[in-house]
Scaffold this active site. Structure first.
Site, PDB file in Angstrom:
ATOM      1  N   GLN A 102       0.880  -1.144  -0.056  1.00 16.19           N
ATOM      2  CA  GLN A 102       0.158  -0.039  -0.014  1.00 16.19           C
ATOM      3  C   GLN A 102       0.968   1.385   0.044  1.00 16.19           C
ATOM      4  O   GLN A 102       0.352   2.182   0.045  1.00 16.19           O
ATOM      5  CB  GLN A 102      -1.011   0.021   1.134  1.00 16.19           C
ATOM      6  CG  GLN A 102      -1.806  -1.281   1.222  1.00 16.19           C
ATOM      7  CD  GLN A 102      -2.357  -1.207   2.719  1.00 16.19           C
ATOM      8  OE1 GLN A 102      -3.495  -0.661   2.911  1.00 16.19           O
ATOM      9  NE2 GLN A 102      -1.792  -2.172   3.620  1.00 16.19           N
ATOM     10  N   VAL A 104       3.758   4.005  -0.871  1.00 14.63           N
ATOM     11  CA  VAL A 104       4.115   4.742  -2.342  1.00 14.63           C
ATOM     12  C   VAL A 104       5.555   5.401  -2.207  1.00 14.63           C
ATOM     13  O   VAL A 104       5.879   6.099  -3.207  1.00 14.63           O
ATOM     14  CB  VAL A 104       2.660   6.031  -2.386  1.00 14.63           C
ATOM     15  CG1 VAL A 104       1.504   5.445  -2.583  1.00 14.63           C
ATOM     16  CG2 VAL A 104       3.158   6.790  -1.482  1.00 14.63           C
ATOM     17  N   HIS A 120      -1.530   1.437  -4.019  1.00 17.91           N
ATOM     18  CA  HIS A 120      -1.993   2.796  -4.104  1.00 17.91           C
ATOM     19  C   HIS A 120      -1.167   3.722  -4.878  1.00 17.91           C
ATOM     20  O   HIS A 120      -1.308   4.879  -4.507  1.00 17.91           O
ATOM     21  CB  HIS A 120      -2.171   3.084  -2.548  1.00 17.91           C
ATOM     22  CG  HIS A 120      -3.165   2.386  -1.863  1.00 17.91           C
ATOM     23  ND1 HIS A 120      -3.034   2.535  -0.368  1.00 17.91           N
ATOM     24  CD2 HIS A 120      -4.097   1.700  -2.067  1.00 17.91           C
ATOM     25  CE1 HIS A 120      -4.105   1.709   0.195  1.00 17.91           C
ATOM     26  NE2 HIS A 120      -4.708   1.183  -1.059  1.00 17.91           N
ATOM     27  N   CYS A 128      -1.618  12.977 -16.096  1.00 20.34           N
ATOM     28  CA  CYS A 128      -2.420  14.192 -16.275  1.00 20.34           C
ATOM     29  C   CYS A 128      -3.710  13.899 -15.824  1.00 20.34           C
ATOM     30  O   CYS A 128      -4.415  12.701 -16.268  1.00 20.34           O
ATOM     31  CB  CYS A 128      -2.473  14.256 -17.879  1.00 20.34           C
ATOM     32  SG  CYS A 128      -3.391  15.806 -18.278  1.00 20.34           S
ATOM     33  N   CYS A 131      -5.766  14.328 -19.792  1.00 12.80           N
ATOM     34  CA  CYS A 131      -5.630  13.246 -20.640  1.00 12.80           C
ATOM     35  C   CYS A 131      -5.164  11.659 -20.164  1.00 12.80           C
ATOM     36  O   CYS A 131      -5.194  10.924 -20.784  1.00 12.80           O
ATOM     37  CB  CYS A 131      -4.713  13.482 -21.862  1.00 12.80           C
ATOM     38  SG  CYS A 131      -3.028  13.661 -21.262  1.00 12.80           S
ATOM     39  N   GLY A 187       3.030  -4.720   8.924  1.00  8.42           N
ATOM     40  CA  GLY A 187       3.060  -3.271   9.020  1.00  8.42           C
ATOM     41  C   GLY A 187       1.795  -2.398   8.420  1.00  8.42           C
ATOM     42  O   GLY A 187       1.931  -1.384   7.875  1.00  8.42           O
ATOM     43  N   ASN A 213       3.549  -7.181  12.953  1.00 10.38           N
ATOM     44  CA  ASN A 213       3.131  -5.961  13.406  1.00 10.38           C
ATOM     45  C   ASN A 213       3.341  -5.868  14.979  1.00 10.38           C
ATOM     46  O   ASN A 213       2.849  -6.853  15.759  1.00 10.38           O
ATOM     47  CB  ASN A 213       1.721  -5.859  13.112  1.00 10.38           C
ATOM     48  CG  ASN A 213       1.281  -4.274  13.123  1.00 10.38           C
ATOM     49  OD1 ASN A 213       1.685  -3.787  14.257  1.00 10.38           O
ATOM     50  ND2 ASN A 213       0.593  -3.695  12.217  1.00 10.38           N
TER      51      ASN A 213
HETATM   52  P1  OAD Z   1      -1.365   2.854   9.223  1.00  9.70           P
HETATM   53  O1  OAD Z   1      -0.883   3.987   9.698  1.00  9.70           O
HETATM   54  O2  OAD Z   1      -2.755   2.613   9.101  1.00  9.70           O
HETATM   55  O3  OAD Z   1      -0.939   1.541   9.780  1.00  9.70           O
HETATM   56  C1  OAD Z   1       0.467   1.373  10.216  1.00  9.70           C
HETATM   57  C2  OAD Z   1       0.666  -0.008  10.934  1.00  9.70           C
HETATM   58  O4  OAD Z   1       2.039  -0.373  10.934  1.00  9.70           O
HETATM   59  C3  OAD Z   1      -0.034  -0.128  12.090  1.00  9.70           C
HETATM   60  O5  OAD Z   1      -0.891  -1.197  12.572  1.00  9.70           O
HETATM   61  C4  OAD Z   1       1.368  -0.203  13.246  1.00  9.70           C
HETATM   62  O6  OAD Z   1       1.296  -0.822  14.488  1.00  9.70           O
HETATM   63  C5  OAD Z   1       2.268  -0.855  12.351  1.00  9.70           C
HETATM   64  N1  OAD Z   1       3.582  -0.384  12.559  1.00  9.70           N
HETATM   65  C6  OAD Z   1       4.147   0.480  12.933  1.00  9.70           C
HETATM   66  N2  OAD Z   1       5.749   0.330  13.203  1.00  9.70           N
HETATM   67  C7  OAD Z   1       5.884  -0.919  12.666  1.00  9.70           C
HETATM   68  C8  OAD Z   1       7.049  -1.548  12.363  1.00  9.70           C
HETATM   69  N3  OAD Z   1       8.456  -1.054  12.586  1.00  9.70           N
HETATM   70  N4  OAD Z   1       6.899  -2.622  12.173  1.00  9.70           N
HETATM   71  C9  OAD Z   1       5.832  -3.278  11.808  1.00  9.70           C
HETATM   72  N5  OAD Z   1       4.773  -2.748  11.784  1.00  9.70           N
HETATM   73  C10 OAD Z   1       4.745  -1.601  12.319  1.00  9.70           C
HETATM   74  O7  OAD Z   1      -0.830   2.569   7.798  1.00  9.70           O
HETATM   75  P2  OAD Z   1      -1.324   1.735   6.494  1.00  9.70           P
HETATM   76  O8  OAD Z   1      -2.136   0.412   6.890  1.00  9.70           O
HETATM   77  O9  OAD Z   1      -0.568   1.215   5.384  1.00  9.70           O
HETATM   78  O10 OAD Z   1      -3.815   5.241   1.867  1.00  9.70           O
HETATM   79  O11 OAD Z   1      -2.492   2.674   6.004  1.00  9.70           O
HETATM   80  C11 OAD Z   1      -3.275   2.003   4.648  1.00  9.70           C
HETATM   81  C12 OAD Z   1      -3.632   3.175   3.839  1.00  9.70           C
HETATM   82  O12 OAD Z   1      -4.204   4.217   4.524  1.00  9.70           O
HETATM   83  C13 OAD Z   1      -2.315   3.854   3.023  1.00  9.70           C
HETATM   84  O13 OAD Z   1      -1.931   3.152   2.158  1.00  9.70           O
HETATM   85  C14 OAD Z   1      -2.916   5.109   2.919  1.00  9.70           C
HETATM   86  C15 OAD Z   1      -3.557   5.342   4.268  1.00  9.70           C
HETATM   87  O14 OAD Z   1      -4.626   6.603   3.989  1.00  9.70           O
HETATM   88  C16 OAD Z   1      -3.841   6.144   0.812  1.00  9.70           C
HETATM   89  O15 OAD Z   1      -3.063   7.203   0.858  1.00  9.70           O
HETATM   90  C17 OAD Z   1      -4.497   5.795  -0.305  1.00  9.70           C
END
Ligand code: OAD
Length: 257
Positions: A102, A104, A120, A128, A131, A187, A213
């Protein structure tokens, strides 16, 4: 975390032909890139609807560019950590290995992963809004409102809330989840769908699903076990043991010849 889960993960991976992985912001935490949710998270300082929706871009493109330019700078200034590197190594050890992220930030690719399904989108590209043509995000795209030759506004090639995931990337990630013997969820809080649904689909189709995690997420009840420690510690630990048990896939296929 329990030592028992470590052994169970090793055991499952040692027997697996098909392994798939879903990563989230936590895998880049130890590269210094903030996660989204919780204290100090990106969404604590920004409202999603101000910067991460098509409506936000239509309303104030400069604000959205500033937000993602800062994130691109942070990604460029950081380096892959031991978790990214261990996943890149794992790619060479199974008959099928699929990595969906997920994130970027491009750190999986920079760590050497050859195939990364960026669910993502990516801070490495823009497209763009008019287009649809895409190009690399290079430094000459100044902050503000860069324009395409067609006159339309460029936007970061990020999937925003309310937008569909790239169809081909999604199809492949879903196929990998449904056919995996082992699925690792690394994570991610599992709060954002459809990405989080991949882990549930993997569990329902019979994969052994393990969460890496430090915190238990709301998805944990679907899983077979967990390592409650930072990814940059857990994944190299797993890989060190695995490497001694699984030769590289090139070697595995030549054994069969
Ligand atoms: P989150 O911020 O929601 O979750 C991060 C996770 O990483 C949490 O469960 C933490 O406990 C865990 N974490 C923190 N430090 C860690 C470490 N050192 N090792 C392993 N895990 C750890 O982030 P995402 O789940 O990636 O979307 O969020 C999903 C989406 O929400 C993102 O792609 C983004 C956001 O809005 C878009 O921007 C479209």
């Amino acid at each position: 975390m329990s030592g028992g889960d470590f052994e169970r993960i090793i055991d499952a991976l040692s027997k697996a032909d098909r392994v798939a992985v879903l990563t989230g912001a936590g895998v880049s935490a130890e590269s210094g890139i903030p996660t989204f949710r919780g204290a100090g998270g990106l969404w604590e300082g920004h409202a999603i609807e101000d910067v991460a929706t098509p409506e936000a871009f239509a309303r104030d493109p400069s604000l959205v560019w500033d937000f993602y330019s800062a994130r691109r700078q942070a990604a460029l200034a950081s380096s892959p950590n031991a978790a990214h590197r261990a996943l890149a190594e794992m790619e060479t050890r199974f008959l099928e290995f699929h990595l969906a992220t997920q994130n970027v930030d491009g750190l999986h690719g920079r760590a050497g992963s050859r195939r990364v399904a960026e669910l993502h989108g990516s801070l490495e590209r823009v497209r763009c809004a008019g287009c649809g043509s895409a190009r690399d995000w290079t430094d000459d795209l100044a902050f503000g409102r860069p324009r395409c030759g067609c006159g339309g506004l460029f936007r970061p090639a990020i999937v925003w809330f309310g937008e569909a995931l790239p169809a081909e990337v999604w199809r492949e990630a879903e196929r990998a989840a449904r056919t995996a013997d082992v699925y690792l969820v690394v994570g991610t809080s599992g709060e954002v769908y459809p990405a989080a649904g991949l882990a549930i689909a993997a569990a329902r189709e019979g994969a052994a699903v393990f969460e890496i995690n430090p915190e238990a997420t709301s998805l944990a009840r679907f899983f077979s076990g967990a390592l409650r420690e930072p990814a940059a510690r857990a994944l190299p630990r797993l890989f060190t043991v695995l490497a001694s048990r699984l030769p590289e896939t090139d070697a595995r296929s030549s054994d069969k010849e």
